[in-house]
Write an enzyme that holds these catalytic residues in place. Sequence first.
Site, short mmCIF file in Angstrom:
data_model
loop_
_atom_site.label_atom_id
_atom_site.label_comp_id
_atom_site.label_asym_id
_atom_site.label_seq_id
_atom_site.Cartn_x
_atom_site.Cartn_y
_atom_site.Cartn_z
N HIS A 194 -8.68 1.18 -3.38
CA HIS A 194 -9.55 0.93 -2.22
C HIS A 194 -10.20 2.25 -1.83
O HIS A 194 -9.56 3.15 -1.28
CB HIS A 194 -8.69 0.38 -1.08
CG HIS A 194 -9.44 0.11 0.18
ND1 HIS A 194 -8.79 -0.19 1.38
CD2 HIS A 194 -10.77 0.07 0.47
CE1 HIS A 194 -9.69 -0.38 2.31
NE2 HIS A 194 -10.89 -0.23 1.81
N GLY B 102 -7.97 3.73 8.25
CA GLY B 102 -7.66 5.14 8.29
C GLY B 102 -6.19 5.46 8.45
O GLY B 102 -5.71 6.44 7.88
N ASP C 230 -6.02 -6.81 5.11
CA ASP C 230 -5.42 -5.48 5.11
C ASP C 230 -5.34 -4.96 6.54
O ASP C 230 -6.37 -4.68 7.16
CB ASP C 230 -6.26 -4.54 4.24
CG ASP C 230 -5.65 -3.15 4.11
OD1 ASP C 230 -4.61 -2.88 4.75
OD2 ASP C 230 -6.22 -2.33 3.37
N GLY C 231 -4.11 -4.83 7.04
CA GLY C 231 -3.91 -4.24 8.36
C GLY C 231 -3.08 -5.11 9.28
O GLY C 231 -3.44 -6.24 9.57
N GLY C 232 -1.94 -4.60 9.70
CA GLY C 232 -1.12 -5.31 10.66
C GLY C 232 -0.39 -6.51 10.10
O GLY C 232 0.03 -7.38 10.87
N SER D 286 -2.01 3.86 8.73
CA SER D 286 -1.08 2.75 8.59
C SER D 286 -0.32 2.53 9.89
O SER D 286 -0.31 3.38 10.78
CB SER D 286 -0.08 3.02 7.46
OG SER D 286 0.70 4.17 7.75
N GLY D 287 0.28 1.35 10.02
CA GLY D 287 1.11 1.05 11.18
C GLY D 287 0.36 0.55 12.40
O GLY D 287 0.96 0.46 13.48
N HIS E 293 -1.55 -1.37 -4.01
CA HIS E 293 -2.78 -1.03 -3.30
C HIS E 293 -2.80 0.47 -3.06
O HIS E 293 -1.84 1.03 -2.52
CB HIS E 293 -2.84 -1.78 -1.97
CG HIS E 293 -4.13 -1.68 -1.25
ND1 HIS E 293 -5.21 -2.50 -1.52
CD2 HIS E 293 -4.54 -0.84 -0.26
CE1 HIS E 293 -6.21 -2.20 -0.72
NE2 HIS E 293 -5.83 -1.18 0.06
N MET F 164 -8.86 8.10 0.61
CA MET F 164 -9.60 8.47 1.81
C MET F 164 -10.15 9.88 1.66
O MET F 164 -9.46 10.77 1.17
CB MET F 164 -8.68 8.41 3.03
CG MET F 164 -8.01 7.07 3.24
SD MET F 164 -6.98 7.09 4.73
CE MET F 164 -6.18 5.48 4.61
N GLY G 109 1.82 -2.48 4.35
CA GLY G 109 2.13 -1.05 4.29
C GLY G 109 3.46 -0.72 4.91
O GLY G 109 4.51 -0.90 4.30
N SER G 110 3.45 -0.25 6.14
CA SER G 110 4.67 0.22 6.79
C SER G 110 5.71 -0.88 6.92
O SER G 110 6.92 -0.62 6.79
CB SER G 110 4.35 0.81 8.16
OG SER G 110 3.65 -0.14 8.97
N MET H 180 -10.72 -5.94 6.53
CA MET H 180 -9.90 -5.02 7.30
C MET H 180 -9.60 -5.65 8.66
O MET H 180 -10.51 -6.00 9.40
CB MET H 180 -10.63 -3.68 7.48
CG MET H 180 -10.85 -2.89 6.21
SD MET H 180 -9.31 -2.44 5.34
CE MET H 180 -8.46 -1.52 6.61
N ASP I 14 -4.97 3.48 -1.25
CA ASP I 14 -6.02 3.83 -0.32
C ASP I 14 -6.49 5.26 -0.57
O ASP I 14 -5.76 6.22 -0.31
CB ASP I 14 -5.52 3.70 1.12
CG ASP I 14 -5.28 2.26 1.52
OD1 ASP I 14 -6.22 1.45 1.38
OD2 ASP I 14 -4.17 1.94 1.96
N MET J 48 -12.01 4.31 0.47
CA MET J 48 -12.47 4.52 1.84
C MET J 48 -13.23 5.85 1.86
O MET J 48 -12.80 6.84 2.46
CB MET J 48 -11.29 4.56 2.81
CG MET J 48 -10.52 3.27 2.90
SD MET J 48 -9.26 3.39 4.20
CE MET J 48 -8.36 1.88 3.94
N SER K 30 0.84 -1.19 0.00
CA SER K 30 0.00 0.00 0.00
C SER K 30 0.88 1.24 0.00
O SER K 30 1.70 1.43 0.90
CB SER K 30 -0.89 0.02 1.24
OG SER K 30 -1.51 1.28 1.38
#
Length: 237
Positions: free
Chosen positions: A80, A156, A189-191, A158-159, A47, A51, A211-212, A151, A49, A82, A22
Amino acid sequence: MLASNICTVLACGMGFPLIAPSILSADFADISKALGMVESAGADMIHLDVMDGQFVPPITFGSKMVSDIKARTSLELDVHLMTMTPERHAEEFIAAGADWLTFHLEACVHSHRLAQKIREAGAKTGISIVPSTPVSCLRPLLPFIDLVLVMTVDPGYSGQALLAFCLDKVQDLVKIRREEGLGFLVAVDGGVGLQTIGEIGRRTPDILVVGSAFFRAESPADFVTALKSFGSSGSDR
């Protein structure tokens, strides 16, 4: 029999899980460098995002960013949304170069209509759900979509740390797909990172949005290889 979208991916020689960095975690002032990092690391998709500051607090970018990135990479773009009222923006982002367009179930009243609209415009349809939304809300729509984006953090920023309870949704979706012979892919998506991939990989998702952890990795290529090694033998695909 493998579902149609899975067959398409396998026919292209892309092994599961697909890795989709992302760019939310990239340096927006040097997107070309970020794209080069994604490509050289052996990732499969990009990806993006989008927003709007309403569905989620931050504001990121619009369709021009998508079109500029499309001109600089051969990788498929997973956009994506959002955003509230995603139906107002779908055609604009597809025209800009979105290969996959994912919107939130929670933000769209007429989700079936939008899913059809996205396919008719030439993109693959994705639907995302936030941690508080159960899989049962998606059941009527699953025959009409190409991707479910689960999700595993509150969207909203990252990290964030993985919300492990969300992984049960991945397992449920893979089971539904197998039992009903459907063709959608399942993304997380996430973590996602080296510390959580063991727990995530056991649920055999098809796509990992990173992401991060990707952009901070000492070797992004080794990071991608490590993530793929956990999903290469998934038996539920």
